[in-house]
Design an enzyme around this catalytic site. Structure first.
Site, PDB file in Angstrom:
ATOM      1  N   TYR A 172     -33.409 -34.890  15.144  1.00  0.00           N
ATOM      2  CA  TYR A 172     -32.521 -35.913  14.578  1.00  0.00           C
ATOM      3  C   TYR A 172     -31.699 -35.319  13.435  1.00  0.00           C
ATOM      4  CZ  TYR A 172     -30.975 -40.321  12.464  1.00  0.00           C
ATOM      5  OH  TYR A 172     -30.215 -41.340  11.926  1.00  0.00           O
ATOM      6  N   SER A 195     -26.190 -39.282   8.412  1.00  0.00           N
ATOM      7  CA  SER A 195     -27.440 -39.699   7.775  1.00  0.00           C
ATOM      8  C   SER A 195     -27.721 -38.724   6.642  1.00  0.00           C
ATOM      9  CB  SER A 195     -28.594 -39.632   8.789  1.00  0.00           C
ATOM     10  OG  SER A 195     -29.843 -39.711   8.129  1.00  0.00           O
TER      11      SER A 195
END
Ligand SMILES: NC(=O)c1ccc[n+]([C@@H]2O[C@H](COP(=O)([O-])OP(=O)(O)OC[C@H]3O[C@@H](n4cnc5c(N)ncnc54)[C@H](OP(=O)(O)O)[C@@H]3O)[C@@H](O)[C@H]2O)c1
Length: 267
Positions: free
Chosen positions: A156, A143
């Site tokens: 995350y 990501s």
């Protein structure tokens, strides 16, 4: 041998929804047979049936919770030993977007287990087989939050930073072989992950959300171009080179053996 027979089997984790479901479709279109992994078997069965009907490829499903050690090991054994597997897309991922103090231990553990442990274990399981055959492609989905952290993304982002560092290391390991490793770093993309994360997509700024189909198609175009790192939504490719170069320079500058002058450490 037909082209289809030479492509082999693509394993896609997290193929019951979102990006993984689209990867499964696009890879079936290309002629890969598929092994689809996720927890929701009913969804996997639906995806499998529609891909078999539409593309005429073989599709197997494997119901597994990649956050559970025994299930992960079951999947790892398959990817390590099935000689038909030529492509693994480590796509399954999970996100809780909240400050650490408002994240439960279970939510944190789930992110660590799925985003880090499962991705690492499946990479670890498949690469020896790919290397032995001098053929195979590993795609790890990270990501853009792997190189940027928001106050609600500490965990995350930390998991995705692992994906960045780990996958870049693997790329160096397979250098000069017939094995390819691609790191894909999507930005905000329209999937269920946002609702599941606690931050609905309606909270995001207009114009920042990519269609999931566009994300996967761009990632596959990047793979076809031979890109080691694909940022589907970043126009200025030179930014990535600057980032990678800055990291290497910073590392180089650290190989100094003594405290930097500004710390005035004398003894
Ligand atoms: N969408 C974005 O904005 C975005 C941006 C950057 C990166 N990403 C990354 O892209 C990847 C795909 O995410 P997505 O947006 O497509 O999310 P999604 O729509 O929520 O899909 C996630 C997939 O992962 C599977 N999964 C989750 N936990 C699992 C577990 N414990 N065991 C097995 N499978 C599990 C889910 O299947 P089951 O629930 O059936 O198990 C589902 O198929 C993730 O790695 C995510 O971090 C997404």
């Amino acid at each position: 041998m037909s082209e289809q027979a030479t492509l082999g089997t693509a394993v896609v984790t997290g193929a019951s929804a979102g990006l993984g479901k689209i990867y499964a479709d696009r890879l079936a279109r290309r002629g890969y047979d598929l092994l689809l992994v996720a927890r929701r078997g009913d969804r996997l069965d639906e995806v499998a049936a529609s891909l078999r009907a539409e593309h005429g490829v073989k599709v197997q499903t494997l119901v597994a919770d990649l956050g559970a050690a025994a299930d992960l090991e079951r999947v790892a054994q398959v990817v390590a030993t099935d000689p038909a597997i030529t492509l693994l897309v480590n796509n399954a991922g999970t996100s809780t977007l909240a400050p650490v103090a408002q994240t439960s231990n279970a939510q944190m553990q789930q992110m660590l287990d799925v985003n880090i442990v499962a991705l690492a274990r499946l990479s670890h399981a498949v690469l020896p087989a790919f290397k032995a055959r001098n053929r195979g492609t590993l795609v790890n989905i990270g990501s853009v939050l792997g190189f940027h952290t928001l106050p609600i993304s500490s965990i995350y982002s930390g998991t995705k930073a692992f994906v960045v560092a780990f996958t870049r290391g693997l790329q160096d390991e397979v250098g000069g072989t017939g094995v390819k490793v691609q790191l894909v770093l999507p930005a905000a993309t329209a999937t269920d992950i946002w609702e599941l994360s606690g931050v609905p997509m309606s909270n995001l700024a207009e114009g920042t959300i990519m269609a999931a189909e566009h994300c996967v198609d761009a990632a596959l175009a990047g793979l076809d171009l031979g890109e080691p790192i694909t940022l589907p939504s970043v126009n200025d490719a030179a930014l990535l080179a600057t980032f990678v170069d800055a990291g290497a320079k910073l590392f180089g500058a650290s190989q100094n053996g003594k405290p930097a002058a500004r710390y005035s450490v004398t003894s």
